[in-house]
Design an enzyme around this catalytic site. Structure first.
Site, PDB file in Angstrom:
ATOM      1  CD  GLU A   1     104.727   7.256  38.690  1.00 35.50           C
ATOM      2  OE1 GLU A   1     105.430   8.061  39.328  1.00 35.50           O
ATOM      3  OE2 GLU A   1     103.723   7.601  38.025  1.00 35.50           O
TER       4      GLU A   1
ATOM      5  CG  ASP B   1      85.141   3.581  40.868  1.00 38.60           C
ATOM      6  OD1 ASP B   1      84.264   3.766  41.738  1.00 38.60           O
ATOM      7  OD2 ASP B   1      85.675   2.483  40.675  1.00 38.60           O
TER       8      ASP B   1
END
Length: 298
Positions: A98, A202
């Site tokens: 997206e 992360d």
């Protein structure tokens, strides 16, 4: 980075097949910011998508990233780009997600993200790790499941990075002191046993933004289930997050008093990974962190 022409027709066909909605790439715009992949916004027939491109060997990395995004999106707590499809052409591997327009107004987003991340961390699953390995940057990340958190962090995180560093020629104090730290790692968990929370994995400032509606968005994950403190620790690396983010998180779910010491242990993983990815500029920082941790052992 990648000089060969991109086969947009094949990628568009894959998007059409996956979404069951006709799509053609009429325009594409390069997006800067990453150091591993090329990134593009592609447009056509009133639709927009975000695409990462790399060498064909990156297929597994993109496959694991799509799985990570799907896992992170499943609780519907923090907005993440929805993975659409991934695959490879004769010349490239690709991941399509997206497209989310960013950046937006970040004035209140830190508070919202702090609350949301605390809720996300309450999504839990045993054991520690994940059902598959993935990547931290372009480094393989081992997620072999363990029932003991200290063992997981010792084997699947620090020992693996130290082994990679050894293969790259980093020896001396890094390895001798690193081995001692591995042997003593249980000391940091004598009275602390974290729950296995769903982690971004992360979460530094470059993997967070705000959309045009002011909603926090996190991306480029390296997910697994582990100590929530590891996510918070990494937010303090490489520039940090706004202070209202930390206040909001603490308000929602306060951190344990031992966090200030353990965050060094957790961020050592990322500094070792940067040493392995980007070179010796991180060596003294890694050695200093190991020395600091060893000094905490009584």
């Amino acid at each position: 980075m990648l000089q060969t022409s991109i086969d947009w027709q094949t990628i568009a066909k894959h998007i059409t097949e996956t979404t069951d909605q006709d799509f053609q790439v009429q325009t594409h715009y390069s997006i800067s910011g990453g150091c591993i992949n090329q990134a593009f916004r592609i447009e056509g027939l009133g639709q927009n998508y975000f695409v990462k491109i790399n060498q064909p060997s990156a297929y597994e990395m993109f496959e694991s990233e799509a799985a990570s995004l799907a896992e992170l999106a499943q609780p519907a707590v923090i907005k993440v780009p929805v993975p659409i499809c991934w695959g490879s052409t004769q010349t490239h591997a690709y991941l399509v997600t997206e497209y989310i327009a960013m950046p937006g107004d970040a004035r209140n987003a830190g508070i919202q993200l702090g609350h949301q991340l605390a809720v996300l961390h309450q999504v839990m699953r045993t054991p520690y790790g994940w059902y598959r390995d993935n990547y931290i940057g372009s480094t393989p990340q081992k997620n072999t499941q363990e029932n003991d958190w200290a063992t997981f962090w010792q084997k699947q995180r620090l020992a693996y990075q130290l082994e990679l560093a050894s293969h790259k020629g980093y020896s001396g104090n890094l390895q001798t002191h690193g081995e001692k730290l591995l042997d003593e790692i249980g000391v940091f968990f004598t009275d602390y046993s974290p729950s296995p929370s769903l982690l971004h994995g992360d979460l530094w400032s470059g993997n967070y933004a705000v959309d045009v509606d002011g909603q926090p968005v996190i991306f480029d994950p390296a997910i697994y289930y582990g100590d929530r403190e590891t996510d918070i620790a990494m937010t303090e690396l490489f520039g940090g997050f706004p202070s209202d983010f930390y206040a909001a998180y603490q308000d929602q779910w306060p951190l344990d008093v031992g966090y200030p010491t353990r965050k060094i242990l957790y961020n050592l993983y990322h500094i070792l990974n940067h040493l392995n990815l980007f070179g010796g500029g991180y060596l003294s920082q890694a050695e200093g962190m190991i020395s600091k941790l060893l000094s905490e052992i009584k």
